[in-house]
Design an enzyme around this catalytic site. Sequence first.
Site, short mmCIF file in Angstrom:
data_model
loop_
_atom_site.label_atom_id
_atom_site.label_comp_id
_atom_site.label_asym_id
_atom_site.label_seq_id
_atom_site.Cartn_x
_atom_site.Cartn_y
_atom_site.Cartn_z
N LYS A 250 0.82 -1.23 0.00
CA LYS A 250 0.00 0.00 0.00
C LYS A 250 0.85 1.27 0.00
O LYS A 250 2.01 1.26 0.39
CB LYS A 250 -0.98 -0.04 1.16
CG LYS A 250 -2.08 -1.07 0.89
CD LYS A 250 -3.42 -0.73 1.45
CE LYS A 250 -4.47 -1.66 0.85
NZ LYS A 250 -5.60 -1.89 1.72
N ARG A 284 -4.63 -10.33 3.73
CA ARG A 284 -4.89 -10.22 2.28
C ARG A 284 -3.62 -9.68 1.62
O ARG A 284 -3.24 -8.54 1.88
CB ARG A 284 -6.07 -9.26 2.06
CG ARG A 284 -6.48 -9.07 0.62
CD ARG A 284 -7.64 -8.10 0.51
NE ARG A 284 -8.07 -7.98 -0.87
CZ ARG A 284 -7.53 -7.14 -1.75
NH1 ARG A 284 -6.54 -6.36 -1.39
NH2 ARG A 284 -7.98 -7.12 -3.00
C1 9MG Z 1 -10.20 -4.84 -2.18
N1 9MG Z 1 -9.29 -4.37 -1.16
C2 9MG Z 1 -8.21 -3.56 -1.33
N2 9MG Z 1 -7.60 -3.34 -0.16
C3 9MG Z 1 -8.31 -4.02 0.78
C4 9MG Z 1 -8.20 -4.18 2.16
O1 9MG Z 1 -7.26 -3.56 2.86
N3 9MG Z 1 -9.08 -4.95 2.79
C5 9MG Z 1 -10.09 -5.56 2.10
N4 9MG Z 1 -10.96 -6.33 2.80
N5 9MG Z 1 -10.25 -5.44 0.78
C6 9MG Z 1 -9.38 -4.68 0.14
#
Ligand code: 9MG
Length: 303
Positions: A250, A284
């Site tokens: 990010k 994720r």
């Molecule tokens: C789709 N998406 C992009 N970043 C995300 C994040 O931090 N959490 C979740 N649940 N989806 C995300």
Amino acid sequence: MKKSAPTKNSNSVGADFFHSAILFLLPPELYMQRILQKIRSNQWAVMGILNVTPDSFSDGGRFNKLDNALKQALLMQEQGAEVIDIGGESTRPGAVPVPLDEELERVIPVIEKIRQNSDVAISIDTSKPEVMQAALAAGASMVNDINALQAEGTIEVCVKHQVPVCLMHKQGSPQTMQDSPQYQNVVDEVKQYLEARASACFEKGVTKENIIVDPGFGFGKTLENNLYLLREMQQFCALGFPVLVGVSRKSMFGVLLGRDVEDRLVASTSAVVIAYQKGARFFRVHDVAETCDALKLCAAVET
Ligand code: 9MG
């Protein structure tokens, strides 16, 4: 449907065999429940990110793209991802919305292709009820909604299919959310929002076992906001739902370290380790193999 190889991401001795045996006995639509049980019993799980936007897998025609998406999903599964999160609409800061037809065209063939070739659990990353419905009918078994099921009809789809849903916090919309995020206390406000969204879901029939929460790193947050969320991760874990953490590559790491997106692996993985140490168990990520190595070390230190 091809059965998968034993997953390689269990976190305790003997658990690998046990987990594979249990998965083998369950129908694919119940894998997500098994994964959530694992998380509730303090073991970790990784969700691999599969973006199917026009710039991804763009080295050929439609079938090439599908094959490449499948290869990427199978690779992430082999590396230890237990869930593949498929999204057809970019949620990056500045991203523009995608029309319904286009989103469906992007994600549904990929879900079908993966379902024909693997039994890995599939999550659909969308905020549209029609996409949720079509994806769940095509074989997805979880909904990941950055809009926390606020769009009309979304809760009803999730209740109908009785699937786990990830409710994520964001301030504003992807187009403008990073312009000027404002909070009195970001941790308190995110917690209140997640609790309110969980209550709205309960009222319409979503069960507690099907709720996952996510503080939404980078969604209408400054670097300081993101660091505070990470520092106070235990407060989100104390809400009583599994917490999904999405920090992978990010821009917070770009701001902090001056690194381009392809050079954020160390920072992303370090943030996962910090979140783990504060109680989070669901992650994720883009870099599945590296994250699983880090999480195996975290779990080994604890036992
Ligand atoms: C789709 N998406 C992009 N970043 C995300 C994040 O931090 N959490 C979740 N649940 N989806 C995300």
